[in-house]
Design an enzyme around this catalytic site. Structure first.
Site: not given
Length: 213
Positions: A39, A41, A132, A134, A137
């Protein structure tokens, strides 16, 4: 982050599966790193008190993207990438950086102004909005050079592209340029309103809408 609007590749499309494969591949390098779907954001911190307001966000995003549909073609994808960063912070650990795109910035500006109430919208857009995708994490820091080389290798192999380290605009990130622009996705695409609270595994998709070409 509260409630966010995500711009996602259409589920089970080749683009979705490619980025999902990369995320899952890199997750194996970071112990306890959560799995999440691909995804970008568009905007976070949305003011949505009920499902009616959630649907208003999706309706507005749908209308806005339809208005620029004629400008999107094989040579001008809505989402493209021209670099990637490796950072210190959990949510900035590893991510592909979007190539600047007026359509994406206009969408973010519209949603931010209508559902966040940002007063200094242009300042936010050009100083804080960094679209961006991701890839991982993690709290792991620092990362040794062998691990960084492995991350670069997986990106290079999957997309058949070379990467070059460049000067970063932030002390908290290492920046890399891609030899050529990577096509992300255009239509069909899916907007999702997501409650991003607590651990990543507990994030909740409140509603979504798919926009076809």
């Amino acid at each position: 982050m509260g409630i966010s609007l995500w711009l996602c590749p259409y589920g089970h499309s080749p683009e979705y599966e490619t980025f999902k494969t990369l995320i899952e591949s890199l997750q194996t390098l970071f112990p306890n790193s959560p799995v999440f779907e691909p995804h970008v954001t568009v905007c976070s911190g949305l003011s949505c008190e009920n499902m009616e307001e959630v649907h208003k966000v999706l309706e507005m995003a749908h209308h806005a993207i339809n208005a620029v549909k004629s400008k999107v073609d094989s040579e001008n994808a809505l989402v493209e990438f021209d670099g990637f960063n490796i950072g210190k912070k959990y949510f900035e650990k590893c991510r592909l950086e979007c190539k600047p795109n007026p359509m994406l910035y206009s969408l973010a500006k519209l949603i931010r102004s209508m559902f966040v109430g940002e007063l200094n919208i242009d300042t936010w857009l050009f100083e804080e909005f960094h679209p961006h995708l991701s890839l991982a994490y993690s709290d792991i820091y620092p990362m040794d050079q062998a691990m960084i080389r492995l991350i670069r290798q997986r990106i290079e192999d999957l997309f058949d592209v070379t990467t070059e380290e460049i000067e970063s605009h932030s002390r908290d990130q290492d920046a890399y340029k891609l030899q050529h622009t990577l096509k992300g996705w255009s239509f069909p695409l899916t907007f999702k309103v997501v409650r991003c609270e607590g651990p990543v595994e507990e994030w909740e998709v409140l509603s979504e809408v798919t926009v076809h070409g």
